[in-house]
Design a protein around this motif. Structure first.
Motif, mmCIF file in Angstrom:
data_model
loop_
_atom_site.group_PDB
_atom_site.id
_atom_site.type_symbol
_atom_site.label_atom_id
_atom_site.label_comp_id
_atom_site.label_asym_id
_atom_site.label_seq_id
_atom_site.Cartn_x
_atom_site.Cartn_y
_atom_site.Cartn_z
ATOM 1 N N ALA A 13 8.371 -10.866 1.647
ATOM 2 C CA ALA A 13 8.304 -10.125 2.912
ATOM 3 C C ALA A 13 8.354 -8.622 2.627
ATOM 4 O O ALA A 13 7.741 -7.819 3.340
ATOM 5 C CB ALA A 13 9.454 -10.540 3.830
ATOM 6 N N ILE A 14 9.079 -8.255 1.580
ATOM 7 C CA ILE A 14 9.167 -6.843 1.188
ATOM 8 C C ILE A 14 7.835 -6.400 0.573
ATOM 9 O O ILE A 14 7.354 -5.286 0.817
ATOM 10 C CB ILE A 14 10.346 -6.626 0.204
ATOM 11 N N GLN A 15 7.234 -7.290 -0.199
ATOM 12 C CA GLN A 15 5.900 -6.994 -0.740
ATOM 13 C C GLN A 15 4.894 -6.817 0.387
ATOM 14 O O GLN A 15 3.985 -5.995 0.306
ATOM 15 C CB GLN A 15 5.425 -8.121 -1.656
ATOM 16 N N TRP A 16 5.066 -7.604 1.426
ATOM 17 C CA TRP A 16 4.173 -7.511 2.580
ATOM 18 C C TRP A 16 4.302 -6.136 3.259
ATOM 19 O O TRP A 16 3.312 -5.519 3.647
ATOM 20 C CB TRP A 16 4.495 -8.651 3.554
ATOM 21 N N LEU A 17 5.524 -5.643 3.347
ATOM 22 C CA LEU A 17 5.730 -4.285 3.903
ATOM 23 C C LEU A 17 4.988 -3.257 3.059
ATOM 24 O O LEU A 17 4.427 -2.288 3.576
ATOM 25 C CB LEU A 17 7.219 -3.912 3.909
ATOM 26 N N ARG A 18 4.986 -3.492 1.756
ATOM 27 C CA ARG A 18 4.371 -2.544 0.824
ATOM 28 C C ARG A 18 2.842 -2.684 0.805
ATOM 29 O O ARG A 18 2.128 -1.701 0.950
ATOM 30 C CB ARG A 18 4.928 -2.797 -0.585
ATOM 31 N N ASP A 19 2.350 -3.914 0.675
ATOM 32 C CA ASP A 19 0.920 -4.119 0.411
ATOM 33 C C ASP A 19 0.086 -4.244 1.678
ATOM 34 O O ASP A 19 -1.051 -3.774 1.716
ATOM 35 C CB ASP A 19 0.708 -5.377 -0.440
ATOM 36 N N VAL A 69 10.718 -12.899 11.494
ATOM 37 C CA VAL A 69 10.766 -14.235 10.884
ATOM 38 C C VAL A 69 9.552 -14.337 9.954
ATOM 39 O O VAL A 69 8.421 -14.439 10.415
ATOM 40 C CB VAL A 69 10.719 -15.353 11.954
ATOM 41 N N PRO A 70 9.771 -14.276 8.641
ATOM 42 C CA PRO A 70 8.627 -14.198 7.718
ATOM 43 C C PRO A 70 8.049 -15.580 7.401
ATOM 44 O O PRO A 70 7.943 -15.963 6.251
ATOM 45 C CB PRO A 70 9.230 -13.540 6.483
ATOM 46 N N ALA A 71 7.633 -16.283 8.455
ATOM 47 C CA ALA A 71 7.112 -17.644 8.269
ATOM 48 C C ALA A 71 5.624 -17.589 7.925
ATOM 49 O O ALA A 71 4.816 -18.307 8.509
ATOM 50 C CB ALA A 71 7.362 -18.457 9.543
ATOM 51 N N PHE A 72 5.280 -16.749 6.952
ATOM 52 C CA PHE A 72 3.861 -16.525 6.628
ATOM 53 C C PHE A 72 3.172 -17.792 6.149
ATOM 54 O O PHE A 72 1.968 -17.950 6.305
ATOM 55 C CB PHE A 72 3.722 -15.447 5.548
ATOM 56 N N VAL A 73 3.922 -18.662 5.506
ATOM 57 C CA VAL A 73 3.336 -19.918 5.002
ATOM 58 C C VAL A 73 4.086 -21.116 5.596
ATOM 59 O O VAL A 73 4.284 -22.121 4.951
ATOM 60 C CB VAL A 73 3.371 -19.970 3.455
ATOM 61 N N GLY A 74 4.483 -20.976 6.846
ATOM 62 C CA GLY A 74 5.337 -22.002 7.448
ATOM 63 C C GLY A 74 6.781 -21.708 7.109
ATOM 64 O O GLY A 74 7.100 -20.670 6.519
ATOM 65 N N LEU A 75 7.663 -22.615 7.481
ATOM 66 C CA LEU A 75 9.081 -22.452 7.152
ATOM 67 C C LEU A 75 9.516 -23.614 6.271
ATOM 68 O O LEU A 75 9.180 -24.764 6.537
ATOM 69 C CB LEU A 75 9.935 -22.432 8.424
ATOM 70 N N GLY A 76 10.267 -23.302 5.219
ATOM 71 C CA GLY A 76 10.833 -24.329 4.347
ATOM 72 C C GLY A 76 12.165 -24.805 4.905
ATOM 73 O O GLY A 76 12.326 -24.941 6.125
ATOM 74 N N ALA A 77 13.130 -25.026 4.013
ATOM 75 C CA ALA A 77 14.424 -25.563 4.415
ATOM 76 C C ALA A 77 15.114 -24.593 5.374
ATOM 77 O O ALA A 77 14.997 -23.380 5.211
ATOM 78 C CB ALA A 77 15.311 -25.770 3.183
ATOM 79 N N PRO A 78 15.860 -25.105 6.365
ATOM 80 C CA PRO A 78 15.994 -26.524 6.701
ATOM 81 C C PRO A 78 15.005 -26.949 7.793
ATOM 82 O O PRO A 78 15.157 -28.039 8.321
ATOM 83 C CB PRO A 78 17.443 -26.596 7.219
#
Ligand code: ADP
Length: 498
Positions: A311-317, A344-353
């Motif tokens: 998510a931090i890379q996303w802010l940068r790139d 909510v950084p659900a860029f590729v869906g959400l993992g656990a839980p």
């Protein structure tokens, strides 16, 4: 006399090599980023040749930096991004396609189909995993179905499947070994963690010929030497573990009840459960942790968060509101609170839980005054909230109260994040002196197999805390902030469902 261990750490965004000395201290480190490929929304690929080239290059560079030669290296330990899937031709050594990366969602529909059939129950029972596109199994099926001629070749025994560890070992031994360790095998969704072998029930349903699968070996033993041409002198290959299991080993979480969280591209919280598999009722994964050559299989409960540092890379790139990840700390500290903004950084869906393949990223609570500081702070806070989601599930499953959290990974350099993590969990966060615990774990596994270190007790005595972050937030404030997060997650869920 060989005084060093070389760890090869093949991560999602970069390849690294680290030389460790007998005290578990870093002597030298070399690192190279490599390109991420996004051929379609939700797809993520790596070029295996770039993985190998960068990994080999940093291995050579780090020896030079440490001013040593291959003869000074007692053993190599390998650790790797997990689940990422490569299939190559056994005769030519050529990959048949780019590697499909763990974050890739292209097989989400196939996973839905398996769930609709109720096959997810069989998968959960045998592999300890949730049925999700994250794991290798359905990626293998996709490659065999979609690369022209692949299935026919696989049926003839021409193809080899491997996670990145297998592929690196294949390259390092010039095709002499096609192996994987139990920690990596347990992430394929094809491996029975109770019987400790590939599950024919699952390989049959996923239409994967057994001949394509690597041999499963302990995480610590002498496998073979590297091919002579690579480093001048052959080096003993003696340790393999998936990155998160390696980090757990590197944090010397050797006893049941000990836990660590790694803050890299994603976040991975692992709790050692000893030689027992603990079944999760809260959507965590039961996974193999490691196996020493003559010891029993060790297991862990795992909460996998897909997007954390990413998510931090996303802010940068993508947003380009920072030039470097480290700027987020000062930005976040410009504000006294999140002022109601959640990301909510659900860029590729959400993992656990949650395990919601169709959740997508969202920012809520924006007002006219919200700016880059709010977004940066919300991105950092999201890492800590997701960790709390997982920690809560883990406590419910294991019945254990988290006493402290050992942390590692690239993002733990961020003091704001670490303090906020302690605040939002309400437990102390311990940052160790050596935060390269993934590589260190791989080094320890290799060093134990070759007698470089005599015992786990000797290793455990090396662990040192650099800084402890004590919780300072009131319980009321913690609950209020966390409740806001939970509402934000509700907004992100199911977004991409047709
Ligand atoms: P991986 O092994 O998954 O590639 P690393 O452990 O190297 O990841 O961590 C890199 C991640 O940490 C990146 O996603 C980066 O955005 C994040 N990161 C690095 N430094 C900081 C920082 N100071 N603050 C927040 N995040 C950071």
């Amino acid at each position: 006399m060989a005084d060093y261990i070389l760890a090869l750490d093949q991560g999602t965004t970069s390849s690294r090599a680290i030389v460790f000395d007998h005290n578990g201290q870093i002597v030298a480190l070399a690192q190279q980023e490599f390109p991420q490929r996004y051929p379609q929304p939700g797809w993520v690929e790596h070029n295996p040749a770039q993985i190998w080239e960068t990994q080999y290059a940093v291995a050579q560079q780090v020896l030079k930096k440490a001013q040593i030669t291959a003869g000074d290296v007692a053993a190599i330990g390998i650790t790797n991004q997990r689940e990422t899937t490569v299939i190559w031709d056994r005769e030519t050594g050529e990959p048949i396609h780019n590697a499909i990366v763990w974050q890739d969602r292209r097989t989400a529909r196939f996973c839905d189909q398996l769930k609709a059939e109720g096959f997810d129950r069989i998968i959960r029972e045998k592999t300890g995993l949730v049925t999700d596109a994250y794991f290798s199994g359905t990626k293998v099926t996709w490659l065999l179905d979609n690369v022209p001629g692949a299935r026919a070749k696989a049926e003839r025994g021409r193809l080899a499947f491997g996670t990145i560890d297998s592929y690196l070992i294949w390259k390092l031994t010039e095709g002499a070994l096609h192996i994987t360790d139990i920690s990596n095998a347990s992430r394929t969704m094809l491996y029975d963690i109770h019987k400790n072998w590939w599950s024919t029930t699952i390989t049959k349903r996923l239409d994967i010929p057994q001949s394509i699968l690597p041999q499963v070996v302990p995480s610590s033993m002498v496998y073979r030497e590297t091919a002579a041409a690579l480093f001048g002198t052959p080096i003993t290959l003696a340790g393999i573990a998936g990155d998160q299991q390696a980090a757990t080993f590197g944090q010397v979480c050797f006893e049941p009840g000990m836990a660590k969280n790694t803050y890299g591209t994603g976040c991975f919280l692992l709790l050692n459960t000893g030689s027992k598999t603990v079944e999760s009722h809260n959507n965590l994964l039961t996974t193999a942790a490691w196996k020493l050559e003559n010891g029993p299989e060790q297991y862990a409960l795992e909460g996998s968060i897909f997007i954390a540092g990413a998510a931090i890379q996303w802010l940068r790139d993508e947003l380009q509101i920072i030039k470097d990840a480290s700027e987020t700390q000062a930005l976040a500290e410009q504000l006294d609170s999140n002022e109601g903004v959640y990301l909510v950084p659900a860029f590729v869906g959400l993992g656990a839980p949650y395990w919601d393949q169709y959740a997508r990223g969202t920012i809520v609570g924006l007002t006219r005054g919200a700016g880059r500081a709010h977004i940066a702070r919300a991105a950092l806070e999201s890492i800590a909230y997701q960790t709390r989601d997982v920690a809560a599930a883990m406590q419910a499953d294991s019945g254990l109260d988290l006493q402290t959290l050992r942390v590692d990974g690239g993002a733990v350099r961020n003091d704001f994040l670490m303090q906020f993590q302690a605040d939002i969990l309400g437990v102390p966060v311990q940052r160790p002196a050596v935060t390269e615990t993934t590589a260190l774990g791989a080094a320890y596994l290799a060093g134990l197999a070759t007698g470089f270190w005599s015992s786990q007790a000797e290793i455990a005595a090396q662990w040192r805390v650099e800084r402890t972050f004590e919780p300072r937030m009131s319980a009321d404030q913690r609950d209020q902030l966390y409740a806001g997060w939970q509402r934000a997650v509700e907004r992100a869920k199911g977004w991409a469902q047709d």
